[in-house]
Motif scaffolding. Structure first.
Motif, PDB file in Angstrom:
ATOM      1  N   TYR A  19       0.799  -1.230   0.000  1.00 48.42           N
ATOM      2  CA  TYR A  19       0.000   0.000   0.000  1.00 48.42           C
ATOM      3  C   TYR A  19       0.826   1.271   0.000  1.00 48.42           C
ATOM      4  N   GLU A  20       2.136   1.148   0.198  1.00 50.65           N
ATOM      5  CA  GLU A  20       2.981   2.337   0.290  1.00 50.65           C
ATOM      6  C   GLU A  20       4.119   2.267  -0.730  1.00 50.65           C
ATOM      7  N   LEU A  21       4.487   3.458  -1.189  1.00 49.02           N
ATOM      8  CA  LEU A  21       5.608   3.601  -2.108  1.00 49.02           C
ATOM      9  C   LEU A  21       6.611   4.494  -1.399  1.00 49.02           C
ATOM     10  N   THR A  22       7.868   4.040  -1.291  1.00 56.28           N
ATOM     11  CA  THR A  22       8.828   4.835  -0.542  1.00 56.28           C
ATOM     12  C   THR A  22       9.972   5.282  -1.447  1.00 56.28           C
ATOM     13  N   LEU A  23      10.316   6.569  -1.345  1.00 54.24           N
ATOM     14  CA  LEU A  23      11.330   7.178  -2.202  1.00 54.24           C
ATOM     15  C   LEU A  23      12.578   7.442  -1.360  1.00 54.24           C
ATOM     16  N   ASP A  24      13.733   6.974  -1.813  1.00 56.07           N
ATOM     17  CA  ASP A  24      14.987   7.194  -1.098  1.00 56.07           C
ATOM     18  C   ASP A  24      15.882   8.123  -1.899  1.00 56.07           C
ATOM     19  N   ILE A  25      16.362   9.173  -1.244  1.00 56.48           N
ATOM     20  CA  ILE A  25      17.296  10.106  -1.863  1.00 56.48           C
ATOM     21  C   ILE A  25      18.561  10.070  -1.013  1.00 56.48           C
ATOM     22  N   ILE A  26      19.657   9.542  -1.556  1.00 47.29           N
ATOM     23  CA  ILE A  26      20.887   9.396  -0.777  1.00 47.29           C
ATOM     24  C   ILE A  26      21.950  10.326  -1.376  1.00 47.29           C
ATOM     25  N   PHE A  27      22.388  11.291  -0.575  1.00 50.30           N
ATOM     26  CA  PHE A  27      23.325  12.308  -1.053  1.00 50.30           C
ATOM     27  C   PHE A  27      24.755  11.768  -1.064  1.00 50.30           C
ATOM     28  N   THR A  28      25.563  12.322  -1.966  1.00 48.33           N
ATOM     29  CA  THR A  28      26.950  11.858  -2.083  1.00 48.33           C
ATOM     30  C   THR A  28      27.783  12.288  -0.882  1.00 48.33           C
ATOM     31  N   GLU A  29      27.417  13.414  -0.279  1.00 53.13           N
ATOM     32  CA  GLU A  29      28.167  13.845   0.899  1.00 53.13           C
ATOM     33  C   GLU A  29      27.259  14.565   1.881  1.00 53.13           C
ATOM     34  N   LYS A  30      27.720  14.612   3.129  1.00 53.96           N
ATOM     35  CA  LYS A  30      26.937  15.192   4.215  1.00 53.96           C
ATOM     36  C   LYS A  30      26.542  16.644   3.910  1.00 53.96           C
ATOM     37  N   PHE A  31      27.442  17.360   3.225  1.00 54.13           N
ATOM     38  CA  PHE A  31      27.163  18.765   2.916  1.00 54.13           C
ATOM     39  C   PHE A  31      25.819  18.924   2.219  1.00 54.13           C
ATOM     40  N   TRP A  32      25.588  18.114   1.202  1.00 50.71           N
ATOM     41  CA  TRP A  32      24.355  18.260   0.409  1.00 50.71           C
ATOM     42  C   TRP A  32      23.134  17.759   1.177  1.00 50.71           C
ATOM     43  N   PHE A  33      23.337  16.742   2.012  1.00 52.03           N
ATOM     44  CA  PHE A  33      22.242  16.264   2.883  1.00 52.03           C
ATOM     45  C   PHE A  33      21.818  17.404   3.816  1.00 52.03           C
ATOM     46  N   ASP A  34      22.814  18.020   4.461  1.00 49.81           N
ATOM     47  CA  ASP A  34      22.528  19.131   5.373  1.00 49.81           C
ATOM     48  C   ASP A  34      21.883  20.303   4.631  1.00 49.81           C
ATOM     49  N   GLU A  35      22.406  20.569   3.434  1.00 52.64           N
ATOM     50  CA  GLU A  35      21.897  21.677   2.627  1.00 52.64           C
ATOM     51  C   GLU A  35      20.420  21.420   2.250  1.00 52.64           C
ATOM     52  N   ALA A  36      20.119  20.179   1.914  1.00 50.50           N
ATOM     53  CA  ALA A  36      18.734  19.831   1.545  1.00 50.50           C
ATOM     54  C   ALA A  36      17.798  20.028   2.734  1.00 50.50           C
ATOM     55  N   LEU A  37      18.282  19.672   3.931  1.00 48.75           N
ATOM     56  CA  LEU A  37      17.459  19.865   5.124  1.00 48.75           C
ATOM     57  C   LEU A  37      17.309  21.355   5.424  1.00 48.75           C
ATOM     58  N   ARG A  38      18.437  22.091   5.305  1.00 47.68           N
ATOM     59  CA  ARG A  38      18.440  23.510   5.635  1.00 47.68           C
ATOM     60  C   ARG A  38      17.440  24.276   4.774  1.00 47.68           C
ATOM     61  N   CYS A  39      17.447  23.982   3.473  1.00 38.49           N
ATOM     62  CA  CYS A  39      16.546  24.737   2.596  1.00 38.49           C
ATOM     63  C   CYS A  39      15.215  24.005   2.383  1.00 38.49           C
ATOM     64  N   ASP A  40      14.977  22.959   3.179  1.00 40.13           N
ATOM     65  CA  ASP A  40      13.687  22.260   3.129  1.00 40.13           C
ATOM     66  C   ASP A  40      13.357  21.831   1.693  1.00 40.13           C
ATOM     67  N   LEU A  41      14.369  21.236   1.043  1.00 36.64           N
ATOM     68  CA  LEU A  41      14.231  20.864  -0.375  1.00 36.64           C
ATOM     69  C   LEU A  41      13.112  19.841  -0.588  1.00 36.64           C
ATOM     70  N   ILE A  42      13.034  18.883   0.334  1.00 34.20           N
ATOM     71  CA  ILE A  42      12.041  17.813   0.199  1.00 34.20           C
ATOM     72  C   ILE A  42      11.006  17.997   1.308  1.00 34.20           C
ATOM     73  N   ASN A  43       9.825  18.417   0.957  1.00 29.50           N
ATOM     74  CA  ASN A  43       8.766  18.472   1.955  1.00 29.50           C
ATOM     75  C   ASN A  43       7.472  17.943   1.336  1.00 29.50           C
ATOM     76  N   ARG A  44       6.441  17.877   2.140  1.00 32.90           N
ATOM     77  CA  ARG A  44       5.194  17.270   1.652  1.00 32.90           C
ATOM     78  C   ARG A  44       4.660  17.970   0.408  1.00 32.90           C
ATOM     79  N   ALA A  45       4.731  19.312   0.427  1.00 32.47           N
ATOM     80  CA  ALA A  45       4.176  20.074  -0.701  1.00 32.47           C
ATOM     81  C   ALA A  45       4.972  19.793  -1.976  1.00 32.47           C
TER      82      ALA A  45
END
Lengths: 105, 469
Positions: A19-45
């Motif tokens: 019933y669920e579809l799950t999407l995984d986005i794995i960054f090459t380095e911590k910098f981009w992971f942190d950057e994605a969180l900081r700018c709220d790149l992936i959110n519900r909207a």
């Protein structure tokens, strides 16, 4: 402009049960992971917009620091294997994510 | 108390029958494993295999993998565990796989004790649980039967209509079989990590670490880079953590590859629910030991107040026939939706009763939205070519054939506005153009059920390797 596809080692989709579809986005380095969180790149909207679904169908978005990963889980439009369903394993539903970009710089 | 010595676990392949290099397997044996375990199944291939009682792996492939595993296990006198036999783990799947084990044992002169653990759940048990005072909880979280996130509540008619219902068992019944002296344990549907965790948990290693290790080993080298579903993985577990490593020079384990696997097929990587409780990864750490090994620490198991197991069931919904065709005409592609609507109306006019009551007619347009359906954001971008699948699902194969064939002939000669190519609208790659796809199943049960005693409900049948005494 930095494209999500350029700063990730993995962008994938898969069933999490029928019933669920799950999407995984794995960054090459911590910098981009942190950057994605900081700018709220992936959110519900954002996910709802990319997939043309209601925000209520985006069930969760979780960051997983040990893998520099962000995971988003969607309600499947149809259960895996139901008549009319298109992707039994849910393994080819990731492509809209490839076009995401960081900001407009 | 003296600390437990490290325990070593060999996982040959992601799914029994997916294969593994003999060189990797030999390298794993050189490291003196205490147990060899393999997961044989998944619900990923969809409801058909569970419902029809058929394996999604083939007999020669499963026999090849098992032959190497059983020989190694018996030669070293270490247990071999197989979970989710035959893919979906129902009685037919289990019997199919047990028959292969007996055949190998007879051919190769293997002796030992085999424990067979069926995990089918009778419809009466499920109906009784549903019919109790607090049966289907409809979301209050306390019922004897509970829906999964995003899944529907369980309806009694879905239980009655199911051809097979299995329970995903945890490690407890496997431990019971090992304690009874089993050399080889084969179970129906199993929680994937259970076959890897059973011996460690039996010997007193921490449950959380044992199951997390199993969670990584169950897909073997898929958790390595480059990933592979057909290569071995090896783990060494102690009381404070475990180390995973590959057994081939072609691939390595990295923190990212191992941590990423924790995300795989789960919605929340920090809380992984399973039979009897939840793996808690809030304090899990992943550490690169050297260029090919990763150590994992900190995972704990959070037992739930009552033992919940997942049920999986499937029911037959009809029969399918498909026709495959290509379209190259730009005017047909531009008008595709109207043309398909027109063809559907013609089919409905010809078979009004069947189309209204029982049959489903589908058109899949590959090149436009065949892969993503309603989720496709680029549906408006017209391709120069479309792969079309005409599909009919109906109560009998004859009816599915009839609907599909009529839709195909209608579409082939359908006259639409501005049509230039009047000789035919479809390019068929095959003659015959239509294919009987047989029975169609859907998941009917995918729910949690409370059980009181996870061992007593799933007793093992003990027998000698090679056949019944």
């Amino acid at each position: 402009m930095t494209c999500l596809a350029d700063v990730t080692s993995v962008i994938r989709s898969k069933n999490a049960g029928p019933y669920e579809l799950t999407l995984d986005i794995i960054f090459t380095e911590k910098f981009w992971f942190d950057e994605a969180l900081r700018c709220d790149l992936i959110n519900r909207a954002v996910i709802a917009g990319l997939y043309g679904v209601d925000e209520s169908d985006v069930l969760s978005i979780v960051g997983f620091a040990p893998a520099n990963a962000i995971k988003a889980t969607l309600r499947r439009p149809l259960a895996s294997g139901a008549v009319g369903e298109t992707d039994v394993y849910g393994a080819q539903q990731h492509a809209p994510l490839l076009k995401l970009t960081f900001g407009n710089e | 108390m003296t600390p437990l010595p490290p325990i070593r676990i060999l996982s040959p392949t992601a799914i029994l029958g997916y294969g593994f290099p003999e060189s990797s397997f030999a390298a794993g044996l050189k490291m003196n494993p205490d147990v060899i375990a393999v997961d044989a199944g998944s619900t990923d291939p969809g409801p058909y295999y569970l419902g029809a009682g058929i394996s999604f792996t083939t007999r020669p492939a499963v026999k090849r993998d098992l032959k190497l595993m059983l020989a190694a296990g018996r030669e070293r006198n270490i247990p071999v565990l197989i979970g989710s036999a035959g893919g979906a783990g129902a009685r037919q799947h289990l019997d199919w796989c047990v028959d292969i084990i007996h055949e190998i044992a007879t051919e190769d002169g293997l002796a030992g004790k085999l424990a067979v653990i069926p995990t089918d759940i009778g419809k009466d048990s499920v109906r009784a649980a549903l019919g109790g005072s607090n049966g289907n909880d409809n979301g209050n979280g306390n019922g004897a039967i509970r829906p999964m996130p995003a899944g529907p509540p369980l309806a009694e008619e879905a239980v009655i209509a199911s051809t097979n219902i299995v329970a995903q068992i945890g490690e407890a019944p496997l431990i019971s079989a090992l304690a009874d002296g089993a050399d080889v344990v084969i179970a129906g549907r199993c929680y994937d990590p259970a076959v890897f965790a059973a011996l460690p948990i039996m010997r007193g290693y921490p449950v959380g670490l044992s199951l997390h290790m199993g969670k990584i080993l169950e897909c073997a080298a898929i958790a390595a880079v480059p990933g592979s579903g057909a290569d071995c993985m090896f783990a060494t577990l102690d009381e404070t953590g475990f180390t995973v490593e590959t057994l081939s020079d072609d691939r390595i384990c990295t923190v990212t590859s191992v941590a990423a696997h924790t995300l795989y097929e789960k919605s929340d990587p920090y809380r992984l629910p399973g039979p009897g409780g939840t793996l808690d990864l809030a304090n899990t750490a992943f550490e690169q030991l050297d260029d090919r090994r990763v150590r994992v620490t900190g995972t704990i198991f959070d037992p739930s107040p009552c033992h919940m197991i997942k049920l999986e069931g499937a029911r037959r919904t009809g029969y399918r026939t498909v026709s495959i065709a290509g379209v190259r005409a730009p005017d047909f592609i531009a008008g595709l939706d109207d043309i398909l609507d027109g063809a559907r109306a013609t089919v409905t006019g010809q078979f009004p009763q069947i189309m209204q009551d029982t049959a489903t007619l589908l058109f899949r347009a590959y090149g436009r939205d065949g892969v993503m359906g309603s989720l496709e954001p680029e549906r408006h971008q017209l391709p120069h070519e479309i792969g079309l699948i005409i599909e009919a699902v109906a109560p009998t194969q004859d009816l599915a054939d009839a609907i599909c064939a009529f839709a195909r002939s209608t579409l082939l000669h359908f006259g639409y506005e501005g049509r230039k190519s009047t000789a035919g609208n479809l390019a068929f790659p095959y003659s015959p153009s239509d294919f009987k796809a047989g029975e169609v199943y859907e998941f009917s049960v995918y729910h949690l059920m409370r059980i009181d005693d996870p061992v007593a409900v799933f007793p093992a049948e003990m027998m000698p390797l090679g056949g019944r005494p």
